[in-house]
Scaffold this motif. Structure first.
Motif, PDB file in Angstrom:
ATOM      1  N   THR A  37     -27.704   0.180  34.714  1.00  0.00           N
ATOM      2  CA  THR A  37     -28.192  -0.964  33.942  1.00  0.00           C
ATOM      3  C   THR A  37     -29.247  -0.598  32.906  1.00  0.00           C
ATOM      4  O   THR A  37     -29.504  -1.371  31.989  1.00  0.00           O
ATOM      5  CB  THR A  37     -28.769  -2.030  34.892  1.00  0.00           C
ATOM      6  N   CYS A  38     -29.850   0.590  33.053  1.00  0.00           N
ATOM      7  CA  CYS A  38     -30.857   1.044  32.079  1.00  0.00           C
ATOM      8  C   CYS A  38     -30.348   2.191  31.211  1.00  0.00           C
ATOM      9  O   CYS A  38     -31.102   2.711  30.383  1.00  0.00           O
ATOM     10  CB  CYS A  38     -32.135   1.464  32.810  1.00  0.00           C
ATOM     11  N   PRO A  45     -34.581   0.994  40.319  1.00  0.00           N
ATOM     12  CA  PRO A  45     -34.657  -0.247  41.105  1.00  0.00           C
ATOM     13  C   PRO A  45     -33.787  -1.383  40.534  1.00  0.00           C
ATOM     14  O   PRO A  45     -33.488  -2.345  41.242  1.00  0.00           O
ATOM     15  CB  PRO A  45     -36.137  -0.622  41.034  1.00  0.00           C
ATOM     16  N   LEU A  46     -33.367  -1.276  39.293  1.00  0.00           N
ATOM     17  CA  LEU A  46     -32.523  -2.307  38.675  1.00  0.00           C
ATOM     18  C   LEU A  46     -31.025  -2.015  38.804  1.00  0.00           C
ATOM     19  O   LEU A  46     -30.185  -2.793  38.352  1.00  0.00           O
ATOM     20  CB  LEU A  46     -32.885  -2.471  37.197  1.00  0.00           C
ATOM     21  N   THR A  47     -30.693  -0.894  39.411  1.00  0.00           N
ATOM     22  CA  THR A  47     -29.292  -0.500  39.590  1.00  0.00           C
ATOM     23  C   THR A  47     -28.557  -1.520  40.454  1.00  0.00           C
ATOM     24  O   THR A  47     -29.105  -2.013  41.448  1.00  0.00           O
ATOM     25  CB  THR A  47     -29.222   0.883  40.266  1.00  0.00           C
ATOM     26  N   THR A  48     -27.333  -1.814  40.061  1.00  0.00           N
ATOM     27  CA  THR A  48     -26.449  -2.637  40.893  1.00  0.00           C
ATOM     28  C   THR A  48     -25.221  -1.798  41.227  1.00  0.00           C
ATOM     29  O   THR A  48     -24.810  -0.936  40.442  1.00  0.00           O
ATOM     30  CB  THR A  48     -26.025  -3.927  40.167  1.00  0.00           C
ATOM     31  N   TYR A  49     -24.647  -2.048  42.384  1.00  0.00           N
ATOM     32  CA  TYR A  49     -23.477  -1.289  42.840  1.00  0.00           C
ATOM     33  C   TYR A  49     -22.222  -2.102  42.586  1.00  0.00           C
ATOM     34  O   TYR A  49     -22.239  -3.332  42.650  1.00  0.00           O
ATOM     35  CB  TYR A  49     -23.651  -0.879  44.300  1.00  0.00           C
ATOM     36  N   ILE A  50     -21.144  -1.411  42.252  1.00  0.00           N
ATOM     37  CA  ILE A  50     -19.933  -2.059  41.752  1.00  0.00           C
ATOM     38  C   ILE A  50     -18.846  -2.098  42.823  1.00  0.00           C
ATOM     39  O   ILE A  50     -18.404  -1.054  43.312  1.00  0.00           O
ATOM     40  CB  ILE A  50     -19.394  -1.332  40.504  1.00  0.00           C
ATOM     41  N   ALA A  51     -18.407  -3.305  43.137  1.00  0.00           N
ATOM     42  CA  ALA A  51     -17.254  -3.489  44.025  1.00  0.00           C
ATOM     43  C   ALA A  51     -15.980  -3.348  43.206  1.00  0.00           C
ATOM     44  O   ALA A  51     -15.945  -3.675  42.014  1.00  0.00           O
ATOM     45  CB  ALA A  51     -17.301  -4.870  44.672  1.00  0.00           C
ATOM     46  N   ASP A  52     -14.934  -2.827  43.826  1.00  0.00           N
ATOM     47  CA  ASP A  52     -13.599  -2.698  43.219  1.00  0.00           C
ATOM     48  C   ASP A  52     -13.538  -1.720  42.051  1.00  0.00           C
ATOM     49  O   ASP A  52     -12.625  -1.791  41.222  1.00  0.00           O
ATOM     50  CB  ASP A  52     -13.053  -4.065  42.776  1.00  0.00           C
ATOM     51  N   ALA A  53     -14.491  -0.799  41.975  1.00  0.00           N
ATOM     52  CA  ALA A  53     -14.421   0.263  40.967  1.00  0.00           C
ATOM     53  C   ALA A  53     -13.410   1.305  41.441  1.00  0.00           C
ATOM     54  O   ALA A  53     -13.289   1.569  42.645  1.00  0.00           O
ATOM     55  CB  ALA A  53     -15.789   0.907  40.772  1.00  0.00           C
ATOM     56  N   LYS A  54     -12.703   1.904  40.504  1.00  0.00           N
ATOM     57  CA  LYS A  54     -11.698   2.908  40.849  1.00  0.00           C
ATOM     58  C   LYS A  54     -12.244   4.308  40.581  1.00  0.00           C
ATOM     59  O   LYS A  54     -12.831   4.566  39.529  1.00  0.00           O
ATOM     60  CB  LYS A  54     -10.422   2.683  40.046  1.00  0.00           C
ATOM     61  N   VAL A  55     -12.032   5.189  41.555  1.00  0.00           N
ATOM     62  CA  VAL A  55     -12.398   6.596  41.441  1.00  0.00           C
ATOM     63  C   VAL A  55     -11.197   7.427  41.855  1.00  0.00           C
ATOM     64  O   VAL A  55     -10.224   6.919  42.431  1.00  0.00           O
ATOM     65  CB  VAL A  55     -13.626   6.954  42.320  1.00  0.00           C
ATOM     66  N   ARG A  56     -11.263   8.717  41.573  1.00  0.00           N
ATOM     67  CA  ARG A  56     -10.161   9.616  41.935  1.00  0.00           C
ATOM     68  C   ARG A  56     -10.750  10.943  42.409  1.00  0.00           C
ATOM     69  O   ARG A  56     -11.639  11.496  41.775  1.00  0.00           O
ATOM     70  CB  ARG A  56      -9.263   9.845  40.732  1.00  0.00           C
ATOM     71  N   LYS A 141     -25.504  -2.854  27.216  1.00  0.00           N
ATOM     72  CA  LYS A 141     -26.871  -2.955  26.689  1.00  0.00           C
ATOM     73  C   LYS A 141     -27.833  -2.867  27.871  1.00  0.00           C
ATOM     74  O   LYS A 141     -27.639  -3.555  28.872  1.00  0.00           O
ATOM     75  CB  LYS A 141     -27.072  -4.288  25.974  1.00  0.00           C
ATOM     76  N   PRO A 142     -28.886  -2.067  27.755  1.00  0.00           N
ATOM     77  CA  PRO A 142     -29.854  -1.986  28.864  1.00  0.00           C
ATOM     78  C   PRO A 142     -30.510  -3.343  29.124  1.00  0.00           C
ATOM     79  O   PRO A 142     -30.714  -4.131  28.202  1.00  0.00           O
ATOM     80  CB  PRO A 142     -30.894  -0.987  28.367  1.00  0.00           C
ATOM     81  N   LEU A 143     -30.831  -3.583  30.386  1.00  0.00           N
ATOM     82  CA  LEU A 143     -31.552  -4.807  30.736  1.00  0.00           C
ATOM     83  C   LEU A 143     -32.955  -4.774  30.136  1.00  0.00           C
ATOM     84  O   LEU A 143     -33.538  -3.706  29.953  1.00  0.00           O
ATOM     85  CB  LEU A 143     -31.657  -4.933  32.262  1.00  0.00           C
ATOM     86  N   GLN A 144     -33.506  -5.941  29.837  1.00  0.00           N
ATOM     87  CA  GLN A 144     -34.851  -6.008  29.244  1.00  0.00           C
ATOM     88  C   GLN A 144     -35.917  -5.449  30.186  1.00  0.00           C
ATOM     89  O   GLN A 144     -36.901  -4.862  29.743  1.00  0.00           O
ATOM     90  CB  GLN A 144     -35.187  -7.441  28.855  1.00  0.00           C
ATOM     91  N   ASP A 145     -35.753  -5.612  31.467  1.00  0.00           N
ATOM     92  CA  ASP A 145     -36.740  -5.134  32.445  1.00  0.00           C
ATOM     93  C   ASP A 145     -36.770  -3.611  32.565  1.00  0.00           C
ATOM     94  O   ASP A 145     -37.665  -3.063  33.220  1.00  0.00           O
ATOM     95  CB  ASP A 145     -36.465  -5.741  33.819  1.00  0.00           C
ATOM     96  N   CYS A 146     -35.837  -2.920  31.947  1.00  0.00           N
ATOM     97  CA  CYS A 146     -35.779  -1.461  32.052  1.00  0.00           C
ATOM     98  C   CYS A 146     -37.030  -0.792  31.495  1.00  0.00           C
ATOM     99  O   CYS A 146     -37.487   0.210  32.041  1.00  0.00           O
ATOM    100  CB  CYS A 146     -34.542  -0.923  31.337  1.00  0.00           C
ATOM    101  N   ILE A 147     -37.592  -1.328  30.440  1.00  0.00           N
ATOM    102  CA  ILE A 147     -38.774  -0.709  29.824  1.00  0.00           C
ATOM    103  C   ILE A 147     -39.906  -0.627  30.839  1.00  0.00           C
ATOM    104  O   ILE A 147     -40.521   0.433  31.014  1.00  0.00           O
ATOM    105  CB  ILE A 147     -39.199  -1.485  28.562  1.00  0.00           C
ATOM    106  N   SER A 148     -40.190  -1.712  31.535  1.00  0.00           N
ATOM    107  CA  SER A 148     -41.296  -1.693  32.501  1.00  0.00           C
ATOM    108  C   SER A 148     -40.968  -0.803  33.702  1.00  0.00           C
ATOM    109  O   SER A 148     -41.845  -0.111  34.222  1.00  0.00           O
ATOM    110  CB  SER A 148     -41.648  -3.109  32.962  1.00  0.00           C
ATOM    111  N   VAL A 149     -39.726  -0.788  34.122  1.00  0.00           N
ATOM    112  CA  VAL A 149     -39.336   0.078  35.246  1.00  0.00           C
ATOM    113  C   VAL A 149     -39.466   1.543  34.856  1.00  0.00           C
ATOM    114  O   VAL A 149     -40.000   2.359  35.610  1.00  0.00           O
ATOM    115  CB  VAL A 149     -37.899  -0.242  35.715  1.00  0.00           C
ATOM    116  N   LEU A 150     -39.022   1.894  33.668  1.00  0.00           N
ATOM    117  CA  LEU A 150     -39.079   3.289  33.232  1.00  0.00           C
ATOM    118  C   LEU A 150     -40.512   3.759  32.990  1.00  0.00           C
ATOM    119  O   LEU A 150     -40.805   4.947  33.140  1.00  0.00           O
ATOM    120  CB  LEU A 150     -38.204   3.498  32.001  1.00  0.00           C
ATOM    121  N   LYS A 151     -41.416   2.850  32.645  1.00  0.00           N
ATOM    122  CA  LYS A 151     -42.827   3.218  32.486  1.00  0.00           C
ATOM    123  C   LYS A 151     -43.397   3.710  33.810  1.00  0.00           C
ATOM    124  O   LYS A 151     -44.273   4.571  33.822  1.00  0.00           O
ATOM    125  CB  LYS A 151     -43.643   2.038  31.957  1.00  0.00           C
TER     126      LYS A 151
END
Length: 156
Positions: A37-38, A45-56, A141-151
């Motif tokens: 997300t960033c 901490p802003l990461t979300t995990y993806i259901a139904d994503a395909k990998v190989r 597009k990165p989330l707006q909260d990414c700036i404060s998290v990355l600081k």
């Protein structure tokens, strides 16, 4: 040759074949797929995990370079996948690769970070479960909260 003797020989061959088949290792590869997300290349901490994503899971022969084994997987509701593969793959370079995200706003596959290596050889480890590093699709597009998290990462 008597029928009892033939039966005994056949039973011996069956027992040997069963024992050889039982000795073949079975590997389980587990990992997670997330939405970056960033757009940082790592989980935050802003990461979300993806259901139904395909990998190989792809295993390429070291010297020939061709794909010897290929198994598809899909993540569960927690973004975790589990892929099983039989046999020892000590002569192969195995990688889990990103294939497809179900999220239109988080579907970009990052160049150079689209795969993670896993060792699927019986090297004396106590478990045949291999935990792969997480893989992430990039959010458009990165989330707006990414700036404060990355600081927080730049704090001494």
């Amino acid at each position: 040759m008597s029928s009892v003797h033939l039966f005994s020989v056949a039973l011996t061959f069956f027992a040997i074949a069963t024992a050889v088949a039982a000795e073949r290792p079975s590997f389980t590869v587990e990992g997670r797929v997330y939405c970056d997300t960033c757009r940082t290349g790592f989980e935050t901490p802003l990461t979300t995990y993806i259901a139904d994503a395909k990998v190989r899971l792809e295993c390429r022969h070291y010297s020939k370079g061709n794909i010897e084994h290929q198994v598809d997987g899909v993540t569960n509701k927690n973004g975790t996948y589990t892929i099983e593969l039989k046999d020892n793959h000590d002569k192969e370079d195995c990688n889990v690769v990103l294939v497809q995200s179900p999220l239109p706003t988080c579907a970009e596959i990052p160049k150079g970070r689209d795969r993670v290596s896993v060792v699927l050889a019986d090297g004396g480890l106590s478990s045949n479960v291999r935990n792969a590093n997480s893989l992430g699709f990039l959010k458009d597009k990165p989330l707006q909260d990414c700036i404060s998290v990355l600081k927080q990462y730049n704090q001494p």
